[in-house]
Design an enzyme around this catalytic site. Sequence first.
Site, PDB file in Angstrom:
ATOM      1  N   LYS A 149       0.831  -1.208   0.000  1.00 11.05           N
ATOM      2  CA  LYS A 149       0.000   0.000   0.000  1.00 11.05           C
ATOM      3  C   LYS A 149       0.869   1.264   0.000  1.00 11.05           C
ATOM      4  O   LYS A 149       0.671   2.153  -0.820  1.00 11.05           O
ATOM      5  CB  LYS A 149      -0.930  -0.015   1.225  1.00 11.05           C
ATOM      6  CG  LYS A 149      -1.991  -1.117   1.127  1.00 11.05           C
ATOM      7  CD  LYS A 149      -2.893  -1.148   2.315  1.00 11.05           C
ATOM      8  CE  LYS A 149      -2.239  -1.662   3.554  1.00 11.05           C
ATOM      9  NZ  LYS A 149      -1.810  -3.067   3.518  1.00 11.05           N
ATOM     10  N   ARG A 230      10.252  -0.237   9.052  1.00 11.46           N
ATOM     11  CA  ARG A 230      10.480  -0.784  10.380  1.00 11.46           C
ATOM     12  C   ARG A 230      11.964  -0.769  10.723  1.00 11.46           C
ATOM     13  O   ARG A 230      12.819  -1.005   9.852  1.00 11.46           O
ATOM     14  CB  ARG A 230       9.985  -2.243  10.457  1.00 11.46           C
ATOM     15  CG  ARG A 230       8.516  -2.335  10.801  1.00 11.46           C
ATOM     16  CD  ARG A 230       8.265  -1.858  12.226  1.00 11.46           C
ATOM     17  NE  ARG A 230       6.860  -1.751  12.579  1.00 11.46           N
ATOM     18  CZ  ARG A 230       6.098  -0.658  12.415  1.00 11.46           C
ATOM     19  NH1 ARG A 230       6.583   0.426  11.867  1.00 11.46           N
ATOM     20  NH2 ARG A 230       4.845  -0.651  12.804  1.00 11.46           N
ATOM     21  N   ASP A 254      13.206   6.906   9.899  1.00  7.74           N
ATOM     22  CA  ASP A 254      12.106   7.261  10.802  1.00  7.74           C
ATOM     23  C   ASP A 254      11.934   6.184  11.868  1.00  7.74           C
ATOM     24  O   ASP A 254      11.258   6.399  12.870  1.00  7.74           O
ATOM     25  CB  ASP A 254      10.813   7.376   9.981  1.00  7.74           C
ATOM     26  CG  ASP A 254       9.615   7.810  10.819  1.00  7.74           C
ATOM     27  OD1 ASP A 254       9.773   8.781  11.593  1.00  7.74           O
ATOM     28  OD2 ASP A 254       8.546   7.187  10.720  1.00  7.74           O
ATOM     29  N   GLU A 259      13.522   1.479  19.836  1.00  4.16           N
ATOM     30  CA  GLU A 259      12.876   2.792  19.963  1.00  4.16           C
ATOM     31  C   GLU A 259      12.415   2.999  21.395  1.00  4.16           C
ATOM     32  O   GLU A 259      11.898   2.037  21.992  1.00  4.16           O
ATOM     33  CB  GLU A 259      11.686   2.886  19.009  1.00  4.16           C
ATOM     34  CG  GLU A 259      12.127   2.870  17.546  1.00  4.16           C
ATOM     35  CD  GLU A 259      10.969   2.959  16.556  1.00  4.16           C
ATOM     36  OE1 GLU A 259       9.836   3.269  16.971  1.00  4.16           O
ATOM     37  OE2 GLU A 259      11.197   2.715  15.371  1.00  4.16           O
ATOM     38  N   HIS A 278       9.961   8.209  14.566  1.00  2.65           N
ATOM     39  CA  HIS A 278       8.807   7.383  14.167  1.00  2.65           C
ATOM     40  C   HIS A 278       7.563   8.254  13.941  1.00  2.65           C
ATOM     41  O   HIS A 278       6.544   8.104  14.616  1.00  2.65           O
ATOM     42  CB  HIS A 278       8.534   6.300  15.236  1.00  2.65           C
ATOM     43  CG  HIS A 278       7.808   5.102  14.663  1.00  2.65           C
ATOM     44  ND1 HIS A 278       8.050   3.810  15.073  1.00  2.65           N
ATOM     45  CD2 HIS A 278       6.853   4.991  13.717  1.00  2.65           C
ATOM     46  CE1 HIS A 278       7.262   2.975  14.412  1.00  2.65           C
ATOM     47  NE2 HIS A 278       6.522   3.675  13.582  1.00  2.65           N
ATOM     48  N   GLY A 280       6.092   8.617  10.841  1.00  2.74           N
ATOM     49  CA  GLY A 280       5.422   8.274   9.573  1.00  2.74           C
ATOM     50  C   GLY A 280       3.915   8.432   9.638  1.00  2.74           C
ATOM     51  O   GLY A 280       3.291   8.918   8.696  1.00  2.74           O
ATOM     52  N   ALA A 281       3.331   8.007  10.746  1.00  6.68           N
ATOM     53  CA  ALA A 281       1.863   8.019  10.832  1.00  6.68           C
ATOM     54  C   ALA A 281       1.351   9.268  11.524  1.00  6.68           C
ATOM     55  O   ALA A 281       0.154   9.400  11.755  1.00  6.68           O
ATOM     56  CB  ALA A 281       1.403   6.787  11.601  1.00  6.68           C
TER      57      ALA A 281
HETATM   58  N1  LIG Z   1       6.863   4.865   9.971  1.00  8.25           N
HETATM   59  C1  LIG Z   1       5.615   4.685  10.274  1.00  8.25           C
HETATM   60  O1  LIG Z   1       5.060   5.363  11.145  1.00  8.25           O
HETATM   61  C2  LIG Z   1       4.815   3.672   9.527  1.00  8.25           C
HETATM   62  C3  LIG Z   1       3.479   3.926   9.240  1.00  8.25           C
HETATM   63  C4  LIG Z   1       2.748   2.983   8.546  1.00  8.25           C
HETATM   64  C5  LIG Z   1       3.346   1.797   8.159  1.00  8.25           C
HETATM   65  N2  LIG Z   1       4.637   1.557   8.480  1.00  8.25           N
HETATM   66  C6  LIG Z   1       5.305   0.320   8.047  1.00  8.25           C
HETATM   67  O2  LIG Z   1       5.473   0.361   6.628  1.00  8.25           O
HETATM   68  C7  LIG Z   1       5.591  -0.949   6.115  1.00  8.25           C
HETATM   69  C8  LIG Z   1       4.745  -1.117   4.869  1.00  8.25           C
HETATM   70  O3  LIG Z   1       3.383  -0.940   5.185  1.00  8.25           O
HETATM   71  P1  LIG Z   1       2.224  -1.180   4.088  1.00  8.25           P
HETATM   72  O4  LIG Z   1       0.972  -0.668   4.686  1.00  8.25           O
HETATM   73  O5  LIG Z   1       2.643  -0.713   2.754  1.00  8.25           O
HETATM   74  O6  LIG Z   1       2.206  -2.764   4.100  1.00  8.25           O
HETATM   75  P2  LIG Z   1       1.717  -3.741   2.921  1.00  8.25           P
HETATM   76  O7  LIG Z   1       1.455  -5.045   3.582  1.00  8.25           O
HETATM   77  O8  LIG Z   1       0.635  -3.113   2.133  1.00  8.25           O
HETATM   78  O9  LIG Z   1       2.999  -3.868   1.991  1.00  8.25           O
HETATM   79  C9  LIG Z   1       4.139  -4.565   2.340  1.00  8.25           C
HETATM   80  C10 LIG Z   1       4.721  -5.149   1.074  1.00  8.25           C
HETATM   81  O10 LIG Z   1       5.949  -5.773   1.399  1.00  8.25           O
HETATM   82  C11 LIG Z   1       6.075  -6.911   0.591  1.00  8.25           C
HETATM   83  N3  LIG Z   1       7.045  -7.817   1.179  1.00  8.25           N
HETATM   84  C12 LIG Z   1       6.894  -8.693   2.212  1.00  8.25           C
HETATM   85  N4  LIG Z   1       8.054  -9.354   2.445  1.00  8.25           N
HETATM   86  C13 LIG Z   1       8.950  -8.872   1.537  1.00  8.25           C
HETATM   87  C14 LIG Z   1      10.302  -9.158   1.273  1.00  8.25           C
HETATM   88  N5  LIG Z   1      10.964 -10.082   1.975  1.00  8.25           N
HETATM   89  N6  LIG Z   1      10.903  -8.484   0.281  1.00  8.25           N
HETATM   90  C15 LIG Z   1      10.245  -7.544  -0.418  1.00  8.25           C
HETATM   91  N7  LIG Z   1       8.940  -7.246  -0.245  1.00  8.25           N
HETATM   92  C16 LIG Z   1       8.309  -7.896   0.738  1.00  8.25           C
HETATM   93  C17 LIG Z   1       4.681  -7.474   0.535  1.00  8.25           C
HETATM   94  O11 LIG Z   1       4.495  -8.300  -0.593  1.00  8.25           O
HETATM   95  C18 LIG Z   1       3.841  -6.208   0.437  1.00  8.25           C
HETATM   96  O12 LIG Z   1       3.558  -5.888  -0.910  1.00  8.25           O
HETATM   97  C19 LIG Z   1       5.220  -1.863   7.271  1.00  8.25           C
HETATM   98  O13 LIG Z   1       6.406  -2.312   7.874  1.00  8.25           O
HETATM   99  C20 LIG Z   1       4.505  -0.931   8.254  1.00  8.25           C
HETATM  100  O14 LIG Z   1       4.577  -1.389   9.567  1.00  8.25           O
HETATM  101  C21 LIG Z   1       5.384   2.485   9.140  1.00  8.25           C
HETATM  102  O1  LIG Z   2       1.559   4.508  15.981  1.00  5.58           O
HETATM  103  C1  LIG Z   2       2.370   5.112  15.300  1.00  5.58           C
HETATM  104  O2  LIG Z   2       2.512   6.321  15.320  1.00  5.58           O
HETATM  105  C2  LIG Z   2       3.242   4.357  14.302  1.00  5.58           C
HETATM  106  C3  LIG Z   2       2.425   3.574  13.349  1.00  5.58           C
HETATM  107  C4  LIG Z   2       3.209   2.846  12.306  1.00  5.58           C
HETATM  108  O3  LIG Z   2       4.435   2.403  12.709  1.00  5.58           O
HETATM  109  C5  LIG Z   2       2.412   1.702  11.775  1.00  5.58           C
HETATM  110  O4  LIG Z   2       2.933   0.599  11.628  1.00  5.58           O
HETATM  111  O5  LIG Z   2       1.235   1.924  11.464  1.00  5.58           O
END
Ligand SMILES: NC(=O)c1ccc[n+]([C@@H]2O[C@H](COP(=O)([O-])OP(=O)(O)OC[C@H]3O[C@@H](n4cnc5c(N)ncnc54)[C@H](O)[C@@H]3O)[C@@H](O)[C@H]2O)c1
Ligand SMILES: O=C(O)CC[C@@H](O)C(=O)O
Length: 526
Positions: A149, A230, A254, A259, A278, A280-281
Amino acid sequence: MSKVLVCDPVDQAGIEILSQVAQVDVNTGLPPAELIRIIPEYDAMMIRSETRVTKEIIEAATQLKIIGRAGVGVDNVDVPAATRKGIVVVNSPEGNTIAAAEHALAMMLSLSRYIPEANQSVKNSQWNRKEYIGAEVYKKTLGVVGLGKIGSHVATVAKALGMKILAYDPFISAERAEQLGCKLVDLDWLFREADYITLHIPKTPETANLINAEALAKMKPTVRIVNCARGGIIDEDALAEAVKAGKIGGAALDVFAKEPLGESNLRALGKEVILTPHLGASTAEAQVNVAIDVAEQIRDVLLGLPARSAVNIPGLYPDALEKLKPYLQLAETIGNMVGQLAGGRIDYLNIRLQGDLAEIDGKPILIASLKGLLSQALRERVNYVNASIEAKERGIHVVETRDATMRDYSGSLHLLAKGSLGEHSVTGALLGDQEIRITSIDDFPVNVAPTQHMLFTLHRDMPGIIGKIGSLLGSFNVNIASMQVGRKIVRGDAVMVISLDDPLPEGILNEITKVPGITNAYTVSL
Ligand SMILES: NC(=O)c1ccc[n+]([C@@H]2O[C@H](COP(=O)([O-])OP(=O)(O)OC[C@H]3O[C@@H](n4cnc5c(N)ncnc54)[C@H](O)[C@@H]3O)[C@@H](O)[C@H]2O)c1
Ligand SMILES: O=C(O)CC[C@@H](O)C(=O)O
């Protein structure tokens, strides 16, 4: 009234939803020992990324039904421990997608133009324009690792910035990548060719330390790396070393292996490295989205309804779930019936999806059937989360079959179980898409609505037998609500289904089996 513990700061919109059905205690920053002490009071927990819901906390919980993660990643929850205990874990898979993608893009542009440090220098009364000659992203190559996504949105926006996009995601088809304007390549290719690399993958055993010294050595010396996914996907020491030695152009992080970030070599680095805590969200919009999304799911689960984004039960979109709900009830009901007919120790269950049902994803129906099957043994301990594990641990051999040609009803479900009382089957269908009808018992055709107390007999179809059973029940003051006989041939074997107003008193079943012509009798309570 149910009680919900909110352990991390979440938007008020979520608290308001929870307050409609529960007492909500907001108690953030609790140390683990305190959480273990108070968790037995709570039916639900709502967290963000700060609270770690460990096995010890889950084991201490005695009435916890749901853990709601207001965000995507559930790596701060021991999901297997929750599953084992029948606790639903839900998240908000899409609520912060845009926020995280925009943060990654902001990090990429900030890195390219040294914005954080340039800003700080002006605030420190300097005017040093030569120091901050940046680079354009236009026509550069962006390597997106993880085209889910967030990765997809980053790719779409980066494309509009004029970037060429390479993507690595072993679970995405080349067609999907192409639709997004990306070229799907292997990881080494992406490492070699990219001017920017952005990570959007979960942290798993396969992705831990994916960007290590060896990977860094394959990259361009000008590459800039962004991690808003992550912590732990990048080896932070190796990264700091590579930046210091000029082996890569820079990095924006981020998220961190630990953490809040403690002692770290990253802190000492200059304008080539950007660190955010952190964030991102952390947009107003995303926080409202995730709080509402997760609070609604907690509310639904506390009201006995299914959750739409449970990570440890089959995930279903709300409209699909809405359509399936009556079938889940059907599966649970006939699972419960066949479980009682076949006896306590079941070792085999065949689940046959018939007619239109043969065309759909059968997993939720399979789980609902198992939940029903095990409900006599496990009562409220079995649920949609742990039904499959419980069945496996009990050594129940589960087989799913499909027969799209079976069209007596638009869609029907046939369960056959083998257990300590022998082999029995029940078929059920929905009348008008809502009302459950039992359409066969042990392959004898019937058409009855399931009721709370039921009696089944297997008997010889002969004159007087129905009367005898009726009188016998009457003599014990048991009132019959309805009765039906199913048979395949006249005067052959038959099944009698009797709905009773009250449970059958002790000992009567034995008397019924003594009636001449009756071969067996069973009671079922729903
Ligand atoms: N920094 C933040 O605050 C924040 C906010 C939201 C999400 N995130 C993190 O962002 C990441 C992505 O979130 P998303 O919503 O796009 O998830 P998602 O599940 O939609 O997408 C993850 C993608 O990674 C792929 N994937 C899985 N294992 C893999 C590998 N070994 N090699 C390559 N690709 C692989 C999957 O096929 C999938 O398409 C997650 O780790 C989520 O926790 C962080
Ligand atoms: O709660 C937060 O702010 C971080 C969320 C983010 O890491 C997530 O995986 O959705």
